[in-house]
Design an enzyme around this catalytic site. Structure first.
Site, PDB file in Angstrom:
ATOM      1  N   TYR A 144     -16.592 -43.053  -5.324  1.00 19.99           N
ATOM      2  CA  TYR A 144     -18.014 -42.757  -5.586  1.00 19.99           C
ATOM      3  C   TYR A 144     -18.736 -42.390  -4.287  1.00 19.99           C
ATOM      4  O   TYR A 144     -19.383 -41.348  -4.209  1.00 19.99           O
ATOM      5  CB  TYR A 144     -18.658 -43.978  -6.233  1.00 19.99           C
ATOM      6  CG  TYR A 144     -20.103 -43.778  -6.629  1.00 19.99           C
ATOM      7  CD1 TYR A 144     -20.435 -43.112  -7.808  1.00 19.99           C
ATOM      8  CD2 TYR A 144     -21.143 -44.261  -5.838  1.00 19.99           C
ATOM      9  CE1 TYR A 144     -21.768 -42.948  -8.191  1.00 19.99           C
ATOM     10  CE2 TYR A 144     -22.470 -44.094  -6.212  1.00 19.99           C
ATOM     11  CZ  TYR A 144     -22.775 -43.435  -7.391  1.00 19.99           C
ATOM     12  OH  TYR A 144     -24.103 -43.269  -7.748  1.00 19.99           O
ATOM     13  N   ASP A 271     -19.075 -54.669  -0.606  1.00 16.67           N
ATOM     14  CA  ASP A 271     -20.418 -54.799  -1.181  1.00 16.67           C
ATOM     15  C   ASP A 271     -21.444 -54.770  -0.035  1.00 16.67           C
ATOM     16  O   ASP A 271     -21.432 -55.646   0.822  1.00 16.67           O
ATOM     17  CB  ASP A 271     -20.501 -56.143  -1.919  1.00 16.67           C
ATOM     18  CG  ASP A 271     -21.640 -56.218  -2.912  1.00 16.67           C
ATOM     19  OD1 ASP A 271     -21.404 -55.950  -4.093  1.00 16.67           O
ATOM     20  OD2 ASP A 271     -22.767 -56.531  -2.496  1.00 16.67           O
TER      21      ASP A 271
END
Ligand code: NAD
Ligand code: UDP
Length: 317
Positions: A144, A271
């Site tokens: 992504y 993250d």
């Protein structure tokens, strides 16, 4: 009448964009392959005289005559984009090439829905457009993050080489009605969990931050961006009010008047620890800044999910 193509028009953002364009009396063509989108998001538009739906996968070329293109097609939540990572890269690369080819042939202006993920696990805070990012090229989020980065590269190269009229919007976390129930994003997860009385799953210690923009504000920004001449971007679009994930969980429990508790799960790899846009460029060039208060927006979204989760509601793709 201006004919506008919205790729990913059956998704969360795309469906709200279709609504706003039709309200402005534009002719709208929505393309979607329903990978993460849903007919329920656009069902109310099926009988609209200026709305057209094409079930199509943008990794294949398509020949249409259009004046403007909002290119949003790409799964946006980690669960969806990691489900078939290679397909996510194909959508970003081949899909964006196909849409740029269409823009080149029809001389249509094209806007790319890029992402704050191009900054990766940012080492500067808040993020400005001039920051080049800190992205892992070989991790689980790379399909992504790098996909969006190469989509931006393609936009700039078609602009430099072929004079295609482009706009790049770097969208930060956005929330609101029509987020998919099962998309795993933090706001949909926490709201669904609080309605079902389940524990809210905070990943890590919850000290990581995000800043959440209501969909109504974001759509206004996209509409302004496509109408702004002599400005390609990239431009950050998001809400600069930052909140920790733990605070968000507590707020949602309070607003949903839920009895749920908080439990902790491991933090997913890569993250980002802090994310917050610097929106001074959007303020200057688009005269835009978000207006909707987080608590008000969350309360509305909770009401939407209560209806969406009611037992007699059917869903279809
Ligand atoms: P979404 O998953 O709800 O919508 C994406 C839509 O694209 C879906 O309807 C999906 O079926 C469609 N799609 C995916 N691959 C396709 C393909 N190959 N061909 C045709 N259609 C395809 O996600 P969203 O939140 O509405 O995001 C829309 C865009 O905005 C995405 O490009 C996303 O990367 C970007 N964005 C969103 C956010 C956010 O917080 N929502 C943040 C940053 C960037
Ligand atoms: N998150 C969480 N619990 C969840 C879902 C997400 O604590 O049930 C965290 C996630 O680890 C991240 C933040 O919330 O730090 C935002 O996650 P999301 O997937 O919504 O978006 P992104 O990571 O792309 O900003």
């Amino acid at each position: 009448m201006e004919r506008i193509l919205v790729t990913g028009g059956a998704g969360f953002l795309g469906s709200h964009l279709c609504d706003s364009l039709l309200a402005k009396e534009r002719d709208v063509i929505c393309i979607d392959n329903f990978f993460s989108g849903n007919k329920d998001n656009i069902r109310h538009l099926f009988s609209h005289p200026y709305f057209e739906l094409i079930r199509h996968d943008i990794i294949h070329p398509i020949f249409l005559e259009v004046d403007k293109i909002f290119h949003l097609a790409c799964p946006a939540s980690p669960i969806h984009y990691q489900y078939n990572a290679i397909k996510t890269v194909k959508t970003n690369v081949m899909g964006t090439i196909n849409m740029l080819g269409l823009a080149k042939r029809t001389k249509a202006r094209i806007l790319l829905a890029s992402s704050s993920e191009v900054y990766g696990d940012s080492k500067v805070h808040p993020q400005k457009e001039s920051y080049w990012g800190y992205v892992n090229p070989v991790g689980l989020r790379s399909c992504y993050d790098e996909g969006k980065r190469v989509a931006e590269t393609l936009m700039m190269d078609y602009n430099r080489q072929n004079k295609v009229d482009i706009k790049i919007a770097r969208i930060f976390n956005t929330y609101g009605p029509r987020m998919a129930i099962n998309d795993g994003r933090v706001i949909s997860n926490f709201i669904v969990q609080s309605i079902r009385g389940e524990d809210l799953t905070v990943y890590g210690d919850g000290s990581q931050t995000r800043s959440f923009c209501h969909v109504s504000d974001l759509i206004q920004a996209l509409l302004r961006m496509i109408e702004t001449d002599n400005f390609t971007g990239p431009v950050n679009l998001g809400n600069p009010k930052e909140i920790t994930i733990l605070e968000l969980a507590e707020k949602i429990i309070m607003l949903a008047r839920s009895k749920s508790k908080i439990s902790h799960k491991p933090l997913p790899p890569d993250d980002p620890q802090q994310r917050c846009p610097d929106i001074s460029l959007a303020k200057k060039k688009l005269g835009w800044e978000p207006k909707k208060d987080l608590e008000e927006g969350l309360s509305e979204t909770i009401e939407y999910f209560k209806k969406a989760l009611s037992p007699n509601r059917k869903s279809s793709r």
